[in-house]
Design a protein around this motif. Structure first.
Motif, PDB file in Angstrom:
ATOM      1  N   GLN A  37       0.857  -1.192   0.000  1.00 33.85           N
ATOM      2  CA  GLN A  37       0.000   0.000   0.000  1.00 33.85           C
ATOM      3  C   GLN A  37       0.881   1.227   0.000  1.00 33.85           C
ATOM      4  O   GLN A  37       1.492   1.567   1.015  1.00 33.85           O
ATOM      5  CB  GLN A  37      -0.923  -0.001   1.221  1.00 33.85           C
ATOM      6  CG  GLN A  37      -1.937   1.129   1.223  1.00 33.85           C
ATOM      7  CD  GLN A  37      -2.855   1.083   2.426  1.00 33.85           C
ATOM      8  OE1 GLN A  37      -2.548   0.472   3.451  1.00 33.85           O
ATOM      9  NE2 GLN A  37      -4.008   1.735   2.317  1.00 33.85           N
ATOM     10  N   GLY A  42      -4.706   2.423  -3.129  1.00 34.20           N
ATOM     11  CA  GLY A  42      -5.274   1.186  -2.605  1.00 34.20           C
ATOM     12  C   GLY A  42      -4.206   0.116  -2.529  1.00 34.20           C
ATOM     13  O   GLY A  42      -3.036   0.348  -2.827  1.00 34.20           O
ATOM     14  N   LEU A  43      -4.608  -1.054  -2.137  1.00 39.58           N
ATOM     15  CA  LEU A  43      -3.654  -2.151  -2.008  1.00 39.58           C
ATOM     16  C   LEU A  43      -3.297  -2.740  -3.362  1.00 39.58           C
ATOM     17  O   LEU A  43      -4.148  -2.869  -4.238  1.00 39.58           O
ATOM     18  CB  LEU A  43      -4.240  -3.254  -1.120  1.00 39.58           C
ATOM     19  CG  LEU A  43      -4.028  -3.087   0.377  1.00 39.58           C
ATOM     20  CD1 LEU A  43      -4.734  -1.852   0.904  1.00 39.58           C
ATOM     21  CD2 LEU A  43      -4.491  -4.334   1.109  1.00 39.58           C
ATOM     22  N   PHE A  45      -1.689  -6.113  -5.097  1.00 40.36           N
ATOM     23  CA  PHE A  45      -1.392  -7.526  -4.857  1.00 40.36           C
ATOM     24  C   PHE A  45       0.054  -7.839  -5.235  1.00 40.36           C
ATOM     25  O   PHE A  45       0.542  -7.440  -6.297  1.00 40.36           O
ATOM     26  CB  PHE A  45      -2.352  -8.388  -5.679  1.00 40.36           C
ATOM     27  CG  PHE A  45      -2.008  -9.845  -5.725  1.00 40.36           C
ATOM     28  CD1 PHE A  45      -1.355 -10.381  -6.826  1.00 40.36           C
ATOM     29  CD2 PHE A  45      -2.333 -10.680  -4.674  1.00 40.36           C
ATOM     30  CE1 PHE A  45      -1.038 -11.724  -6.880  1.00 40.36           C
ATOM     31  CE2 PHE A  45      -2.021 -12.027  -4.716  1.00 40.36           C
ATOM     32  CZ  PHE A  45      -1.364 -12.549  -5.821  1.00 40.36           C
TER      33      PHE A  45
ATOM     34  N   PHE B  90     -12.228   1.525   1.803  1.00 41.93           N
ATOM     35  CA  PHE B  90     -11.805   1.008   0.504  1.00 41.93           C
ATOM     36  C   PHE B  90     -12.905   0.168  -0.120  1.00 41.93           C
ATOM     37  O   PHE B  90     -13.465  -0.724   0.531  1.00 41.93           O
ATOM     38  CB  PHE B  90     -10.550   0.136   0.653  1.00 41.93           C
ATOM     39  CG  PHE B  90      -9.333   0.889   1.076  1.00 41.93           C
ATOM     40  CD1 PHE B  90      -8.996   0.994   2.412  1.00 41.93           C
ATOM     41  CD2 PHE B  90      -8.513   1.507   0.138  1.00 41.93           C
ATOM     42  CE1 PHE B  90      -7.874   1.701   2.815  1.00 41.93           C
ATOM     43  CE2 PHE B  90      -7.385   2.210   0.527  1.00 41.93           C
ATOM     44  CZ  PHE B  90      -7.062   2.307   1.866  1.00 41.93           C
ATOM     45  N   LEU B 100      -8.104  -9.536  -5.342  1.00 40.53           N
ATOM     46  CA  LEU B 100      -8.932  -8.379  -5.020  1.00 40.53           C
ATOM     47  C   LEU B 100      -8.326  -7.151  -5.672  1.00 40.53           C
ATOM     48  O   LEU B 100      -7.127  -6.922  -5.574  1.00 40.53           O
ATOM     49  CB  LEU B 100      -8.999  -8.188  -3.500  1.00 40.53           C
ATOM     50  CG  LEU B 100      -9.506  -9.383  -2.692  1.00 40.53           C
ATOM     51  CD1 LEU B 100      -9.380  -9.099  -1.198  1.00 40.53           C
ATOM     52  CD2 LEU B 100     -10.944  -9.708  -3.051  1.00 40.53           C
ATOM     53  N   TRP B 102      -8.387  -3.121  -5.588  1.00 37.56           N
ATOM     54  CA  TRP B 102      -8.722  -2.125  -4.575  1.00 37.56           C
ATOM     55  C   TRP B 102      -8.860  -0.734  -5.173  1.00 37.56           C
ATOM     56  O   TRP B 102      -8.072  -0.338  -6.033  1.00 37.56           O
ATOM     57  CB  TRP B 102      -7.631  -2.098  -3.502  1.00 37.56           C
ATOM     58  CG  TRP B 102      -7.546  -3.360  -2.722  1.00 37.56           C
ATOM     59  CD1 TRP B 102      -7.093  -4.568  -3.157  1.00 37.56           C
ATOM     60  CD2 TRP B 102      -7.948  -3.553  -1.363  1.00 37.56           C
ATOM     61  NE1 TRP B 102      -7.188  -5.499  -2.163  1.00 37.56           N
ATOM     62  CE2 TRP B 102      -7.695  -4.908  -1.042  1.00 37.56           C
ATOM     63  CE3 TRP B 102      -8.477  -2.715  -0.385  1.00 37.56           C
ATOM     64  CZ2 TRP B 102      -7.964  -5.451   0.215  1.00 37.56           C
ATOM     65  CZ3 TRP B 102      -8.740  -3.248   0.865  1.00 37.56           C
ATOM     66  CH2 TRP B 102      -8.494  -4.595   1.159  1.00 37.56           C
ATOM     67  N   GLY B 103      -9.845   0.007  -4.675  1.00 41.01           N
ATOM     68  CA  GLY B 103      -9.905   1.423  -4.964  1.00 41.01           C
ATOM     69  C   GLY B 103      -8.826   2.162  -4.190  1.00 41.01           C
ATOM     70  O   GLY B 103      -8.172   1.592  -3.319  1.00 41.01           O
ATOM     71  N   ALA B 104      -8.662   3.440  -4.501  1.00 41.81           N
ATOM     72  CA  ALA B 104      -7.603   4.239  -3.879  1.00 41.81           C
ATOM     73  C   ALA B 104      -7.954   4.684  -2.464  1.00 41.81           C
ATOM     74  O   ALA B 104      -7.094   5.188  -1.752  1.00 41.81           O
ATOM     75  CB  ALA B 104      -7.285   5.457  -4.738  1.00 41.81           C
ATOM     76  N   GLY B 105      -9.209   4.498  -2.065  1.00 45.97           N
ATOM     77  CA  GLY B 105      -9.608   4.832  -0.699  1.00 45.97           C
ATOM     78  C   GLY B 105     -10.278   6.185  -0.594  1.00 45.97           C
ATOM     79  O   GLY B 105     -10.006   7.105  -1.380  1.00 45.97           O
TER      80      GLY B 105
END
Lengths: 113, 112
Positions: A37, A42-43, A45, B90, B100, B102-105
């Motif tokens: 991160q 966002g995360l 992978f 998120f 998964l 992920w969006g940037a938050g």
């Protein structure tokens, strides 16, 4: 019960040094995941383990990154010759079997100076 | 490939007022969708998940989200914000049986 634990919680290292980050999954969880991160993102992978094997390493950003898992439990993410762009929070998650329902550790904040 | 866009990087609301965090997704098939919350210095926690059952999903702490296929949206709502809701949220879409995206938050700020 105990959740996913990671160590160290913070790591500051000099550019060019190697670092090892550790993840202890929830007992009995066969699948383990590493994510990165970066600030404001966002995360991302990195790698997925099922037992001790890693069927998906597609997210590792370069050959300086490697990971292993022993005994179907603890995993270590190693970054060799660290660069400043490696600075991020590295998160580990585990799940009971391969699953979207993943349980996350608190992360290791890596700062490369 | 799947993708997810969180439309606001920051949302600020007063305590006791409604919360709306917006999320749009792109998927080539019917995805599963999640919202995770990350409190400062704490691990990520699953708030709620949509897996093709009811389109209105209820989660923990009074949050809920509605899956709208026609709008490709999965917005997160709560009727009344509490100070303890201040965190980063998120939106997540599935890409494979474990991957998964992920969006940037969205950082939720609660004003007293």
């Amino acid at each position: 019960g105990a959740g996913v634990s990671q160590s160290p919680s913070n790591k500051v290292t000099e550019k060019g040094k190697d670092v090892e980050l550790r993840c202890d999954p929830i007992s009995g969880h066969t699948a383990l995941y590493w994510y990165r991160q970066s600030l404001g993102q966002g995360l991302e992978f990195l790698i997925y383990f099922q037992g001790n094997s890693a069927p998906d390493k597609s997210g590792l950003p370069s050959d300086r990154f490697s990971a292993e898992r022993t005994g179907g439990s603890v995993s270590t993410l190693t970054i060799q010759r660290t660069q400043q762009e490696d600075s991020a929070v590295y998160l580990c998650a585990s799940s009971l079997g391969t699953s979207w329902e993943q349980y996350f550790g608190p992360g290791t904040r890596l700062t490369v100076t | 490939a799947q993708s997810v866009t969180q439309l606001d990087s920051h949302v600020s609301v007063s305590e006791g007022t409604p919360v709306l965090l917006r999320c749009n997704y792109s998927s080539s098939y019917s995805p599963s969708l999640f919202w995770y919350v990350q409190h400062p210095n704490k691990g990520l926690q699953l708030l709620l998940k949509y897996t093709s059952a009811a389109t209105l999903v209820k989660g923990i702490n009074g949050f809920e989200a509605e899956f709208k296929k026609s709008e490709t949206s999965f917005h997160l709502t709560k009727p009344s914000a509490h100070m303890s809701d201040a965190a980063e949220y998120f939106c997540v879409v599935t890409q494979s049986n474990y991957q998964l995206i992920w969006g940037a938050g969205t950082k939720l700020i609660i004003k007293p």
